[in-house]
Structures are given as C-alpha cells and as structure tokens.
Design a protein around this motif. Structure first.
Motif, mmCIF file in Angstrom:
data_model
loop_
_atom_site.group_PDB
_atom_site.id
_atom_site.type_symbol
_atom_site.label_atom_id
_atom_site.label_comp_id
_atom_site.label_asym_id
_atom_site.label_seq_id
_atom_site.Cartn_x
_atom_site.Cartn_y
_atom_site.Cartn_z
ATOM 1 N N ILE A 296 0.886 -1.144 -0.042
ATOM 2 C CA ILE A 296 -0.052 -0.017 0.023
ATOM 3 C C ILE A 296 0.851 1.391 -0.056
ATOM 4 O O ILE A 296 1.791 1.611 1.030
ATOM 5 C CB ILE A 296 -0.865 -0.065 1.276
ATOM 6 N N ILE A 297 0.574 2.054 -1.010
ATOM 7 C CA ILE A 297 1.547 3.346 -1.070
ATOM 8 C C ILE A 297 0.549 4.663 -0.764
ATOM 9 O O ILE A 297 1.044 5.889 -0.451
ATOM 10 C CB ILE A 297 2.195 3.677 -2.433
ATOM 11 N N GLU A 298 -0.855 4.472 -0.984
ATOM 12 C CA GLU A 298 -1.614 5.657 -0.430
ATOM 13 C C GLU A 298 -3.199 5.247 -0.373
ATOM 14 O O GLU A 298 -3.540 4.459 -0.859
ATOM 15 C CB GLU A 298 -2.014 6.677 -1.597
ATOM 16 N N GLY A 299 -3.625 5.698 0.913
ATOM 17 C CA GLY A 299 -4.959 5.348 1.476
ATOM 18 C C GLY A 299 -5.024 4.174 2.361
ATOM 19 O O GLY A 299 -4.186 3.565 2.783
ATOM 20 N N THR A 300 -6.192 3.769 2.657
ATOM 21 C CA THR A 300 -6.515 2.775 3.478
ATOM 22 C C THR A 300 -7.276 1.771 2.921
ATOM 23 O O THR A 300 -8.509 2.096 2.433
ATOM 24 C CB THR A 300 -6.994 3.148 4.947
ATOM 25 N N ALA A 301 -7.076 0.479 2.813
ATOM 26 C CA ALA A 301 -7.899 -0.578 2.285
ATOM 27 C C ALA A 301 -8.309 -1.597 3.325
ATOM 28 O O ALA A 301 -7.870 -1.928 4.463
ATOM 29 C CB ALA A 301 -7.139 -1.424 1.309
ATOM 30 N N PHE A 302 -9.750 -1.943 2.914
ATOM 31 C CA PHE A 302 -10.281 -3.152 3.773
ATOM 32 C C PHE A 302 -10.216 -4.312 2.800
ATOM 33 O O PHE A 302 -10.549 -4.443 1.764
ATOM 34 C CB PHE A 302 -11.925 -2.666 4.156
ATOM 35 N N ILE A 303 -9.328 -5.512 3.478
ATOM 36 C CA ILE A 303 -9.231 -6.789 2.864
ATOM 37 C C ILE A 303 -9.870 -7.862 3.502
ATOM 38 O O ILE A 303 -9.649 -8.032 4.602
ATOM 39 C CB ILE A 303 -7.898 -6.842 2.582
ATOM 40 N N GLU A 304 -10.489 -8.504 2.713
ATOM 41 C CA GLU A 304 -10.801 -9.997 3.172
ATOM 42 C C GLU A 304 -9.937 -11.071 2.723
ATOM 43 O O GLU A 304 -9.949 -11.444 1.382
ATOM 44 C CB GLU A 304 -12.420 -10.284 2.883
#
Length: 292
Positions: free
Chosen positions: A42-50
C-alpha cells in the motif's frame, strides 16, 4: 467456488508487476482466487481486505500476501483514493538449487496450512526491509524487458519471499517441521512445472512426469489441464519455444544449435513447433526483432 476463479496465463506471464490506482481501474476487487501468489504494498490510502473470511485494514507501508487458493477481496476502507503496488507470480517457477534450502513453493503451502503464518505485514515490521524498492524494480524490469529481466525479477521476488519467511520464523514458524513437509512434497503436480522449466532442454515424457507425481497417466493429464489450462505436452512445447525465443533474441546461435540445446529431435522439428506457437518461423522471428 469455481465461479470465483481468476484465470491467468502463468506460462506466458509467470510474473506481473504494476501500480494499481482506484481512480483509473475498476474497483472494488470482488472475492476471487487463483493459482498464482499475489502480493500488495500500500502506498496511499487505507484498504479493507478479506482473506479466507478474515478481515484486515491496511494502510501506507503495509504489505499483504495472498497465497495460491486464498479467496480474497479488496475494498477502500474510507471510500477515498487508494494506490498499491502489485506483484503476481507462479511460485513454482522460482527454483532453488541449494540442497539445504527447501522449495519456496513448499514453504508457502506449509505456512498456509499450518496457520502459523500471517498474511498481513505492517509497516513497523517492514521498516528495515526495502519492500517498495523491490516492487518498483520488478515493475521497471517488466516494462523495459531488457536482457535478463526475468532473472532480475526472479531474484527480487525470491528475496521478498525469503524476508517474509524469516519474519514468519521470528513469529514461531517451525523450520524442522518445514523440512519434513518439503521432503514429502518434493514431487507433486503443484511443483512439476519447476521441473519442466529446469529440464526443458531434455526429452520430457508426460508418462515419466506422471510417475514422478505418483499418479496414473490419465489422472495426471486431467489434473494438469485443470490446473494449468492446457495439456502437459503443450506446456512442455511452449516452455521450449519460450526458451528458444530468448536464444534467438540474445544469442547468435544457429537454428541447429538452438534446436539441439532445447532437446528437439532435429532443426525441422524446432521450426515446426516454433511456428505452431509463434505464427512465424524462428528465422522470421529473429529478423523481425532485429529490424525493430
């Protein structure tokens, strides 16, 4: 589960590396699985991962590993812009020659099944490892395709996996158990492509490969087609043709020399096989590439 399957031509593209930008690409990434390994940084932002019904939030500097067979999905955690680097690769093509070192593919399989290996690596844990640089080097090598680019990518991905395995060891992954598991899985259909790639210059018979995997010819042929999307005979031919393409591009060897090096019965057999897959003879291909 098969409707979630993502196909990928792991023969022609055993490695992929690119920047994914949610502002430019189709997003979110819905639940799916595949036979190759995938890593995100990840280089930018926030992710929700399943991943396999487990949920994670990842942000800048974090890395995630999806093993072969993992069902996973990626969403924006905030609804805002998200950028991440992606590596996809067939771990069975990452050969290890050391008798001490277990196969990387076997290690990943064992780590996944043992439940001792996390798929998420946070930025703090990765602070002393040049993760982003390794991803970006792979992206540059694929874009440029200079001589030896595949070797460079192989080295970068192998280094990444070694760093990951060492982190797992620190967290308690048992090396002793790992050695015994690797010995048991030395010859299986899931790593037979590594053997094919290593010995592509020899005469490879499907029956012999089936015997190595302790499978009947018919069962091996069926499983191989399901796993890799083509017959084992075609796979062997294509591997030889891909290696022949490299020799045509980067050496001045004659067609006769190349056909011998790749284990073809004679030069005419090499020419017929090359034309079958590349729609041009080896001589035409070499001439076209030198004109560019």
């Amino acid at each position: 589960m098969y409707h979630l399957y993502e196909d990928h031509d792991i023969l022609h593209a055993p490695y992929e590396a690119f920047l994914f930008d949610t502002a430019k690409e189709s997003f979110p990434i819905k639940p799916h699985w595949h036979y190759f390994v995938e890593m995100l940084f990840i280089i930018e932002g926030t992710a929700f991962i399943e991943v396999n019904q487990q949920e994670y939030y990842v942000s800048e500097g974090d890395m995630v590993l999806f093993n072969a067979g993992d069902i996973h999905a990626i969403y924006s955690a905030t609804g805002r812009h998200l950028q991440y680097l992606v590596l996809k690769f067939d771990v069975n093509r990452l050969s290890v020659n050391s008798s001490y070192t277990p196969r990387l593919s076997a290690i990943l399989q064992y780590a996944r099944k043992s439940g001792q290996a996390e798929c998420l690596f946070n930025a703090a844990k990765l602070k002393d490892i040049p993760i982003r640089k390794r991803f970006e080097t792979c992206i540059q090598e694929i874009e440029r395709k200079d001589y030896g680019y595949d070797v460079r990518i192989h080295a970068e991905i192998s280094s990444l996996l070694i760093e990951i395995i060492r982190l797992w060891q620190t967290d308690g992954l048992s090396i002793q158990e790992l050695f015994s598991v690797c010995a048991e899985t030395e010859s299986s259909i899931h790593n037979i492509t590594e053997y094919i790639d290593r010995y592509a210059n020899e005469t490879l018979k499907v029956k012999d490969l089936a015997d190595m995997c302790h499978m009947s010819y018919s069962h091996f042929a069926k499983c191989f087609r399901e796993l890799y999307g083509r017959s084992c005979k075609d796979y062997i031919e294509l591997i030889k043709v891909e290696k022949g393409e490299e020799l045509l591009l980067f050496t001045d060897s004659s067609l006769s020399q190349i056909s011998q090096e790749l284990g073809f019965a004679d030069c005419s057999h090499f020419i017929r096989t090359f034309r079958k897959w590349k729609k041009a003879t080896p001589g035409q291909f070499r001439l076209q590439q030198r004109r560019q």
